[in-house]
Design an enzyme around this catalytic site. Structure first.
Site: not given
Ligand code: G3P
Length: 249
Positions: A10, A12, A96, A98, A166, A172, A212
């Site tokens: 993703n 983003k 998602h 977000e 997630e 993140g 992460s």
């Molecule tokens: O959709 C993937 C996500 O929200 C995870 O983000 O940067 O933690 O891998 P990240």
């Protein structure tokens, strides 16, 4: 039938066309297991979908990061599922965290989007997950079950759905869920599907983990029996994504 490992990237709201071309070139050069071992789907911002679709190797596929809840029309700024289908985009990420948190998408709205996207022939990566506050108050499974229920109430055929767990606190933040934490929720989710949808759907639906994920932690997470792959954010923009795909081996 076994569940083919699934790795989604993703991207983003990131990238210039030059940067996107570089990422695609890195992906195209990567040595990864064949499609019967791992299904790879990357999700660039809308405006780069045609570019990525045209330049990406044919064993990897593309996903949009969102789509509108019904047929297009007078909805300024939205992109409809029909348009994605028209462009030959096979996948879409919906729900998602977000979008749920920042844009106020409710469980019901996400459920409606999933149902409409599926009805148009898209495959859906449907995201669920709890906040830190919800985890600490012991309501992780209630939250994730309510999010999944809103989808289950609207969807009969789950063959084109991948569920992405997630946890919001892991997205993140560099704070990945431990393999045991991920396995626990994935197993609970599968049990929920078995009790509320069917044993077949529970056994065949891929439940992937996001939050992460990195080259360093992917192997151990992938070793969990109910972790069927990953949805990767930050690390999917880097060459490290190839190592994460290889965790399928
Ligand atoms: O959709 C993937 C996500 O929200 C995870 O983000 O940067 O933690 O891998 P990240």
């Amino acid at each position: 039938m076994g569940r083919t490992f699934f790795v989604g990237g993703n991207w983003k709201c990131n990238g210039t066309s030059e940067e996107i071309k570089k990422i695609v070139a890195t992906l195209n050069a990567g040595q990864v297991p064949s499609q019967d071992v791992v299904e790879v789907v990357v999700s660039p911002p809308f405006v780069f979908l045609p570019l990525v679709k045209n330049e990406l190797r044919s064993d990897f596929h593309v996903a949009a990061q969102n789509c509108w809840v019904k047929k297009g029309g007078a909805f300024t700024g939205e992109v409809s599922a029909d348009m994605l289908v028209n462009l030959g985009i096979p996948w879409v990420i919906l729900g998602h965290s977000e979008r749920r948190a920042i844009l106020g998408e409710s469980n019901e709205f996400v459920g409606d989007k999933v149902a409409y996207a599926l009805s148009q022939g898209l495959k859906v990566i449907a995201c669920v997950g709890e906040t830190l506050e919800q985890r600490e108050s012991g309501s992780t499974m209630d939250v994730v079950a309510a999010q999944t229920k809103a989808i289950a109430e609207r969807v009969k055929d789950w063959s084109n759905v991948v569920v992405a767990y997630e946890p919001v606190w892991a997205i993140g933040t560099g704070k990945v869920a431990s393999p045991a934490q991920a396995q626990e929720v994935h197993a609970e989710l599968r049990k929920w599907l078995q009790a509320n949808v069917s044993a077949e759907v529970a056994a065949s639906t891929r439940i992937i983990y996001g939050g992460s994920v990195s080259g360093a932690n992917c192997k151990e997470l992938a070793g969990q029996p109910d972790v069927d792959g990953f949805l990767v954010g930050g690390a999917s923009l880097k060459p490290e994504f190839i190592d994460i795909i290889k965790a399928a081996e």
